[in-house]
Design a protein around this motif. Structure first.
Motif, PDB file in Angstrom:
ATOM      1  N   GLU A  77       0.845  -1.185   0.000  1.00 40.34           N
ATOM      2  CA  GLU A  77       0.000   0.000   0.000  1.00 40.34           C
ATOM      3  C   GLU A  77       0.887   1.245   0.000  1.00 40.34           C
ATOM      4  O   GLU A  77       1.950   1.267   0.617  1.00 40.34           O
ATOM      5  CB  GLU A  77      -0.903   0.019   1.234  1.00 40.34           C
ATOM      6  CG  GLU A  77      -1.952  -1.073   1.267  1.00 40.34           C
ATOM      7  CD  GLU A  77      -2.860  -0.961   2.482  1.00 40.34           C
ATOM      8  OE1 GLU A  77      -2.986   0.166   3.021  1.00 40.34           O
ATOM      9  OE2 GLU A  77      -3.430  -1.979   2.892  1.00 40.34           O
ATOM     10  N   ASN A  78       0.435   2.261  -0.714  1.00 38.61           N
ATOM     11  CA  ASN A  78       1.115   3.569  -0.728  1.00 38.61           C
ATOM     12  C   ASN A  78       2.537   3.501  -1.251  1.00 38.61           C
ATOM     13  O   ASN A  78       3.372   4.342  -0.902  1.00 38.61           O
ATOM     14  CB  ASN A  78       1.139   4.172   0.693  1.00 38.61           C
ATOM     15  CG  ASN A  78      -0.215   4.186   1.352  1.00 38.61           C
ATOM     16  OD1 ASN A  78      -1.204   4.534   0.735  1.00 38.61           O
ATOM     17  ND2 ASN A  78      -0.257   3.788   2.622  1.00 38.61           N
ATOM     18  N   CYS A  79       2.839   2.491  -2.077  1.00 37.01           N
ATOM     19  CA  CYS A  79       4.223   2.322  -2.525  1.00 37.01           C
ATOM     20  C   CYS A  79       4.235   1.475  -3.795  1.00 37.01           C
ATOM     21  O   CYS A  79       3.369   0.613  -3.980  1.00 37.01           O
ATOM     22  CB  CYS A  79       5.035   1.647  -1.429  1.00 37.01           C
ATOM     23  SG  CYS A  79       6.793   1.499  -1.786  1.00 37.01           S
ATOM     24  N   ASP A  80       5.219   1.721  -4.658  1.00 34.69           N
ATOM     25  CA  ASP A  80       5.369   0.903  -5.855  1.00 34.69           C
ATOM     26  C   ASP A  80       5.778  -0.513  -5.478  1.00 34.69           C
ATOM     27  O   ASP A  80       6.382  -0.745  -4.426  1.00 34.69           O
ATOM     28  CB  ASP A  80       6.436   1.502  -6.780  1.00 34.69           C
ATOM     29  CG  ASP A  80       6.017   2.844  -7.363  1.00 34.69           C
ATOM     30  OD1 ASP A  80       4.797   3.100  -7.442  1.00 34.69           O
ATOM     31  OD2 ASP A  80       6.915   3.634  -7.721  1.00 34.69           O
ATOM     32  N   ALA A  81       5.454  -1.449  -6.343  1.00 33.30           N
ATOM     33  CA  ALA A  81       5.834  -2.845  -6.119  1.00 33.30           C
ATOM     34  C   ALA A  81       7.353  -2.984  -6.137  1.00 33.30           C
ATOM     35  O   ALA A  81       8.064  -2.223  -6.796  1.00 33.30           O
ATOM     36  CB  ALA A  81       5.208  -3.737  -7.181  1.00 33.30           C
ATOM     37  N   ILE A  82       7.848  -3.970  -5.396  1.00 36.24           N
ATOM     38  CA  ILE A  82       9.286  -4.221  -5.295  1.00 36.24           C
ATOM     39  C   ILE A  82       9.562  -5.662  -5.714  1.00 36.24           C
ATOM     40  O   ILE A  82       8.876  -6.585  -5.268  1.00 36.24           O
ATOM     41  CB  ILE A  82       9.790  -4.004  -3.855  1.00 36.24           C
ATOM     42  CG1 ILE A  82       9.448  -2.597  -3.367  1.00 36.24           C
ATOM     43  CG2 ILE A  82      11.296  -4.251  -3.761  1.00 36.24           C
ATOM     44  CD1 ILE A  82       9.754  -2.366  -1.897  1.00 36.24           C
ATOM     45  N   THR A  83      10.567  -5.854  -6.557  1.00 36.47           N
ATOM     46  CA  THR A  83      10.990  -7.203  -6.948  1.00 36.47           C
ATOM     47  C   THR A  83      12.172  -7.622  -6.095  1.00 36.47           C
ATOM     48  O   THR A  83      13.116  -6.860  -5.901  1.00 36.47           O
ATOM     49  CB  THR A  83      11.384  -7.255  -8.431  1.00 36.47           C
ATOM     50  OG1 THR A  83      10.255  -6.863  -9.225  1.00 36.47           O
ATOM     51  CG2 THR A  83      11.792  -8.670  -8.838  1.00 36.47           C
ATOM     52  N   ALA A  84      12.102  -8.821  -5.556  1.00 40.01           N
ATOM     53  CA  ALA A  84      13.153  -9.301  -4.656  1.00 40.01           C
ATOM     54  C   ALA A  84      13.396 -10.781  -4.878  1.00 40.01           C
ATOM     55  O   ALA A  84      12.608 -11.485  -5.521  1.00 40.01           O
ATOM     56  CB  ALA A  84      12.748  -9.047  -3.202  1.00 40.01           C
ATOM     57  N   ASP A  85      14.520 -11.239  -4.334  1.00 35.70           N
ATOM     58  CA  ASP A  85      14.851 -12.659  -4.377  1.00 35.70           C
ATOM     59  C   ASP A  85      14.423 -13.374  -3.105  1.00 35.70           C
ATOM     60  O   ASP A  85      14.325 -14.594  -3.077  1.00 35.70           O
ATOM     61  CB  ASP A  85      16.361 -12.825  -4.589  1.00 35.70           C
ATOM     62  CG  ASP A  85      16.834 -12.147  -5.866  1.00 35.70           C
ATOM     63  OD1 ASP A  85      16.474 -12.630  -6.952  1.00 35.70           O
ATOM     64  OD2 ASP A  85      17.525 -11.118  -5.766  1.00 35.70           O
TER      65      ASP A  85
END
Length: 448
Positions: free
Chosen positions: A248-256
């Motif tokens: 919420e309130n933030c761009d999506a993040i790609t992680a391992d």
């Protein structure tokens, strides 16, 4: 002969349970303990011990770099996660063996299986065996809390983080407490891109505001990213094995990897406590009195399962106090005032006593003293990272009521200083102590 199989049956062989078992047995009690995981509990197996070893490993990243400023011709180094992981796990195995030897040497019977309560003085093991005991001690500790949201099964907790097959290049850590900040520092020093995601707007609630603000500043300078007011919506597993974290309130993040570090809850689920009338609080913790006795007279509890202060040394003291009081004829009550604590972040934090805000609310008139400085080692290494020491003093009595520190070796320095706070010494007592020079610790007796 006693009508019971044992004088004491302990469920949980962590720090509190092992101490209670050993001391009760030394007082002559017939003791048994059941442990469904591994002897040693959270601290030894999946908590402070392996984590501190990772912290030591992480420190070498900066030490190797700084060594060049001190004249060492250090070649470029490469970090090997699996070597450290396997060495840490081997040390955990060694310590588990020592804990087992301690119980064996005190003639404590160990059942390596799950035990549940079926009566005020009776337990049932996973194989169906039923055992009676005059008293039962619950010392099952805490368990990581994982919020419910779509895809949460793709995340790991502090239980699994020590067993990762490989070091994640990108890791998202959920939470703002000590576990989140400690692992953020560890992974960052190992070279991972770290993002801390917090549903609130502050880190390290309960610590002094200036100290936690300093850690936030230093962590951001080191490259750790922070997302505040950003609750998790979901985690999506991609075809290539990576994870997409939707917030919420933030761009999506790609992680391992995604590490959930949103706190720990008392490990009471499925023990049968409610069925026999043991009262629990709204968090599932066992309600106990100063004597560690629950609402059922034959059942006691110590450690994180009571949710008083979730610290290993506190659990050990509670286990000792229980055994001495019940089996040793030495009534003992644990004093929870001025318990020191540490956050093994980069740099670490040490604290004891009241924060400035707590002292103002409770005492009204206070004085604060601070020292904001660069450690000598950091100066020569060319690091701008600054330590901060803070002393809180009761203006009416001159008594030191709080010490808060962030900087190299802060927990090591704080342990000795905590004795002074516990003893009720004054600012004048600190001032009268000759400084040990050159050291970081001398700042505590030079505060103006």
């Amino acid at each position: 002969m006693s009508e019971f199989d044992y004088d004491l049956f302990v469920i949980g062989a962590g720090s509190g349970g092992v101490r209670a078992s050993r001391i009760a047995a030394s007082h002559g009690a017939r003791v048994a303990v059941a442990e469904e995981h591994r002897v040693g509990g959270t601290c030894v197996i999946r908590g402070c011990v392996p984590k501190k070893l990772l912290v030591y490993g992480a420190h070498f990243a900066e030490d190797i770099h700084d060594a060049r400023k001190f004249g060492w011709e250090v070649a470029d180094c490469k970090f090997n996660w699996t070597v450290l992981r396997d060495n840490v796990l081997a040390e955990v195995d060694r310590l588990e063996g020592l804990y087992g030897q301690t119980l064996d040497s005190h003639k404590v019977t160990v059942f390596k299986t799950r035990a549940t309560l079926i009566g005020p003085q009776k337990v049932r093991l996973a194989d169906g065996q039923e055992i009676s005991a005059e008293r039962i001690l619950i010392a099952t500790g805490g368990w990581p809390f994982v919020p419910e949201f779509p895809g949460s099964e793709h995340a790991i907790t502090s239980n699994e983080v020590f067993h990762l097959d490989k070091l994640p290049k990108r890791v998202v850590i959920a939470g703002g407490g000590y576990i989140a900040n400690e692992f953020a520092g560890i992974f960052n020093e190992f070279g991972s891109k770290v993002t801390i995601v917090n549903r609130g707007d502050t880190i390290l609630r309960g610590y002094d505001e200036q100290i936690r603000d300093r850690l936030l500043q230093i962590s951001m300078t080191k490259g750790i990213d922070f997302k505040f007011n950003a609750p998790f919506q979901s985690i999506e597993k991609n075809d290539d094995g990576t994870l997409t974290v939707h917030l919420e309130n933030c761009d999506a993040i790609t992680a391992d990897a995604v590490l959930i570090a949103t706190g720990r809850t008392p490990n009471t689920k499925g023990l049968g406590l409610e069925d026999i009338g043991v009262e629990l609080d709204e968090h599932g913790a066992i309600k106990v009195g100063d004597d560690n006795q629950s609402s059922v007279p034959s059942i006691y509890a110590v450690g994180d399962v009571t949710n008083r202060i979730q610290l290993t040394p506190v659990a050990i003291r509670e286990g000792q106090a229980f055994a001495d009081s019940v089996f040793g004829g030495k009534p003992t009550v644990v004093d929870y005032k001025n318990v020191p604590s540490a956050v093994f972040s980069h740099p670490p934090i040490g604290a004891v006593g009241m924060t400035e805000a707590e002292a103002r609310n409770k005492l009204g008139s206070i004085r604060t003293y601070t020292s904001d400085f660069r450690a000598m080692k950091n100066v020569l290494a060319g690091r701008n990272e600054r330590a901060l020491y803070k002393m809180i003093v009761n203006a009416a009595t001159d008594q030191v009521v709080g010490l808060h520190m962030i900087g190299p070796d802060a927990p090591e320095i704080l342990q000795a200083a905590a004795i002074a706070v516990k003893a009720g010494l004054t600012k004048a007592d600190f001032d009268a102590t000759v400084a040990l020079h050159p050291s970081m610790a001398e700042e505590l007796v030079l505060l103006k």
